[in-house]
Design a protein around this motif. Structure first.
Motif, short mmCIF file in Angstrom:
data_model
loop_
_atom_site.label_atom_id
_atom_site.label_comp_id
_atom_site.label_asym_id
_atom_site.label_seq_id
_atom_site.Cartn_x
_atom_site.Cartn_y
_atom_site.Cartn_z
N LEU A 296 64.83 41.80 29.06
CA LEU A 296 63.41 41.53 29.29
C LEU A 296 63.15 40.78 30.60
N LEU B 47 61.15 34.49 21.59
CA LEU B 47 60.24 35.26 22.44
C LEU B 47 60.68 36.72 22.51
N MET B 48 61.98 36.89 22.64
CA MET B 48 62.51 38.26 22.74
C MET B 48 62.23 39.03 21.44
N PHE C 261 67.68 20.65 34.80
CA PHE C 261 66.70 20.86 33.72
C PHE C 261 65.86 22.12 33.91
N MET D 37 78.75 21.24 34.01
CA MET D 37 78.50 20.21 33.01
C MET D 37 79.33 18.96 33.29
N ILE E 80 70.50 31.36 30.20
CA ILE E 80 69.58 32.04 29.28
C ILE E 80 69.25 33.44 29.78
N PHE F 151 71.00 18.58 26.33
CA PHE F 151 71.43 19.60 25.35
C PHE F 151 70.26 20.05 24.47
N VAL G 64 69.48 25.34 33.20
CA VAL G 64 69.29 25.85 31.83
C VAL G 64 68.79 27.30 31.83
N TRP H 235 67.09 20.00 25.21
CA TRP H 235 66.19 20.80 26.07
C TRP H 235 66.74 22.22 26.22
N PHE H 236 68.06 22.31 26.45
CA PHE H 236 68.68 23.63 26.61
C PHE H 236 68.55 24.43 25.31
N ASN I 157 63.72 31.36 23.80
CA ASN I 157 63.81 32.67 24.46
C ASN I 157 64.21 33.77 23.49
N TRP I 158 65.10 33.44 22.55
CA TRP I 158 65.47 34.45 21.54
C TRP I 158 64.26 34.78 20.66
N GLN J 265 58.86 40.38 21.54
CA GLN J 265 58.56 41.41 22.53
C GLN J 265 59.43 42.65 22.40
N TRP J 266 60.49 42.56 21.61
CA TRP J 266 61.47 43.65 21.58
C TRP J 266 60.76 44.96 21.19
N GLN K 101 70.99 40.26 26.10
CA GLN K 101 69.80 40.72 25.40
C GLN K 101 68.52 40.19 26.07
N ILE K 102 68.54 38.92 26.46
CA ILE K 102 67.35 38.34 27.10
C ILE K 102 67.16 38.94 28.49
N ARG L 146 60.83 35.43 36.43
CA ARG L 146 61.63 34.35 35.88
C ARG L 146 62.87 34.12 36.75
N LEU M 16 65.01 25.71 24.82
CA LEU M 16 64.70 26.86 25.69
C LEU M 16 65.46 28.11 25.25
N TYR M 17 66.75 27.91 24.90
CA TYR M 17 67.58 29.06 24.55
C TYR M 17 67.05 29.74 23.28
N THR N 21 57.81 35.21 32.40
CA THR N 21 57.86 35.32 30.94
C THR N 21 56.71 36.17 30.42
#
Lengths: 515, 46
Positions: A377, B38-39, A360, A311, A368, B25, A364, B27-28, B35-36, B42-43, A373-374, A383, B31-32, A445
């Motif tokens: 999957l 999405l999880m 980007f 960063m 993730i 930030f 990122v 964008w991150f 993803n949670w 699907q969990w 946890q992610i 991915r 996505l972050y 994904t």
């Protein structure tokens, strides 16, 4: 060779005193790197066309062979040969110093070349070693597969030691004043990371070699995985340090940018050295042999300190470009400095595209999918492949391609053939990478596994069903792979044509197109 | 009389990069959190 007997020339553009022995070694390592990029690139195209469902080009056995060589050639051989060229450039040329023990440097090169060729040949031309880049035990490859990797690693260790000796002698002989230049400092961080990365690789591969020749019967698969990823992922952190050192260099070459706070940038490199290898543990987040404390502490705490380093660089370099551009008068609004950047200059285009794809897409997605946890999957699906193509290829390879266009006139002392094509090459390759990595990430994904010849399991007894959209996302990947292959081919063509037919002359300016 | 603390400080400002950093930030975060989400969809153990 001593300081008194070393032959130098003075670069008319940079003013660097260039040790001619170092220059030859830079050229030969860089050319070898490009040869392996070509090999790995051809494999990439064939593998990509196989995973494109409508084409599905290769039979299964060839697919796994080519995928193994693709991984080795692109993740290790192209990049490490180029990095060794970079180490000699940053250690000797940038410091106006002599390269210590050039004969040993040639020995290091020979070891690396023999090792690289041995492993590649044994994978491609026998049916014994299509074990993938990770070569997970108990998959057993031919002994020469492991021996080749070990020889390559020993050669690289030797090259790193020669670099460390060169900067030590340069300090002693007072060839530069004050602290190491930031570019060389970044390469020093890369060399330090390389040394403990290669030590971990030796700890993984030497027992694997002994196991493959039958010296002992069992090799604990869990132990191998820990040792391997101390090498396998950390090798990418060497790339990261070298890539960021090149970002600083390209920013300086193309717009005259100077780091805003050099101490902070150096501190960020130290964060890499201290913490980034611990992030390797994210490969083992689903590994049953390790306790939660080991996995989570490394990936969820220490790794973020390395992310902090990224960063810092990610802010520092664009900010340095902005400040340099504003000083040139591009002060209107928030983004005139960016809009009016030298976009036709291949180094500037490579720098910005490398930063954007690395940050980007690659940057990122890393934290993730490294979240426990992610990861449950995402682990081993496509991915992951999309992530590291955005970092290693979109980030590192594009940065290396960008700096090549400046090394050819400055070090090879050849006029660059097809300067405009060099600029287009960066954009084409970058666009292909974005499309390909996005296709991989979306496919993953939706559940597509990585490294798989046929995820439709066409002739399986039990049918496997995936989302229909996956055909679209995998096709996207295939189209991106073809575009990236075209961009890669243009890069190789420009480099080879420049070396063979470029006018032999001293460089007359630092930039190629922008003035 | 100027309100600048010194010339050097003004020369080194990079407001465009600050904006780009916040875009990054955002964008991150998108996505972050995505993803949670999405999880959660699907969990397997729900």
């Amino acid at each position: 060779m001593t300081a008194a007997t070393t032959e130098f020339r003075t670069c008319p553009v940079t003013g660097f005193k260039v040790d001619l022995a170092a220059e030859k070694l830079i050229i030969v390592n860089a050319v070898t790197a490009i040869v392996f990029l070509l090999v790995g690139g051809v494999m990439a195209l064939l593998v990509g066309l196989t995973r494109w469902p409508a084409i599905h080009l290769l039979p299964a056995d060839m697919f796994y062979k080519f995928l193994t060589v693709h991984g080795l050639a692109m993740l290790v051989l192209w990049i490490v040969f180029f990095e060794v060229a970079g180490l000699y450039f940053g250690g000797a040329v940038v410091l106006n110093a002599r390269l210590v023990t050039p004969k040993f440097a040639w020995g290091a090169y020979a070891l690396m070349l023999v090792g690289a060729a041995m492993t590649s040949v044994i994978v491609l031309f026998t049916n014994t070693s299509d074990v993938m880049f990770s070569a997970y035990v108990p998959l057993k490859a031919h002994p020469l597969f492991y021996l080749g990797i070990i020889l390559f690693a020993v050669g690289t260790i030797l090259a790193c030691v020669i670099f460390l000796a060169t900067i030590t002698v340069a300090k002693k002989e007072k060839t530069y004043e004050g602290s190491l230049p930031l570019f060389t400092y970044g390469l020093l961080a890369a060399a330090i990371i390389a040394l403990f990365t290669l030590a971990s690789g030796a700890a993984a591969f030497i027992p694997a070699f002994l196991w493959s020749i039958g010296l002992f019967e069992n090799y604990d698969a869990g132990v191998y995985r820990v040792l391997f990823w101390g090498f396998g992922h950390s090798a990418q952190q060497i790339n990261l340090c070298a890539q960021i050192a090149i970002w600083y260099a390209l920013a300086s070459i193309t717009v005259g940018a100077k780091p805003l706070n050099e101490k902070l940038s150096r501190f960020a490199f130290i964060l890499y050295i201290l913490f980034i290898n611990l992030g390797s543990m994210h490969h083992l987040l689903v590994d049953p042999g390790l306790g939660p404390f080991t996995r989570f502490w490394n990936t969820s705490y220490f790794m973020y300190l390395a992310v902090l380093g990224s960063m810092i660089h990610a802010f520092s370099i664009p900010a340095a470009i902005e400040v340099a551009q504003r000083k040139k008068g591009f002060t209107n609004g928030l983004f005139e400095w960016l809009r009016k950047g030298p976009w036709k200059e291949p180094g500037f285009a490579a720098l910005i595209i490398s930063i954007v794809i690395f940050g980007f897409i690659g940057g990122v997605t890393g934290p993730i999918i490294g979240t426990n946890q992610i990861n449950m999957l995402a682990h081993n699906n496509w991915r992951i492949t999309g992530h590291f193509h955005a970092t290693v290829v979109g980030g590192t390879t594009i940065a290396f391609m960008g700096i090549t266009y400046y090394l050819i006139p400055l070090i090879f002392r050849r006029e660059l053939v097809g300067k405009k094509w060099a600029t287009w090459q960066v954009y084409i390759y970058g666009a292909g990478l974005v499309i390909m990595a996005t296709g991989m990430i979306l496919s993953g994904t939706l559940g597509a596994p990585r490294r798989h010849w046929d995820i439709t399991f066409a002739n399986a007894t039990f049918p496997v069903q995936f989302e229909g959209a996956m055909t679209l996302t995998m096709t996207l990947m295939g189209i991106g792979a073809v575009i990236a292959a075209v961009g890669g081919a243009i890069y190789v063509a420009i480099a080879v044509l420049s070396l063979l037919f470029g006018e032999k002359k001293e460089a007359s300016s630092l930039t190629l197109i922008a003035s | 009389m100027t309100t600048k603390r010194n010339e050097h400080e003004e020369d080194e400002s990079a407001p465009g990069t600050v904006v780009l950093t916040f875009i990054f930030f955002a964008w991150f975060a998108l996505l972050y959190l995505g993803n949670w989400w999405l999880m959660a969809q699907q969990w397997p153990m729900r």
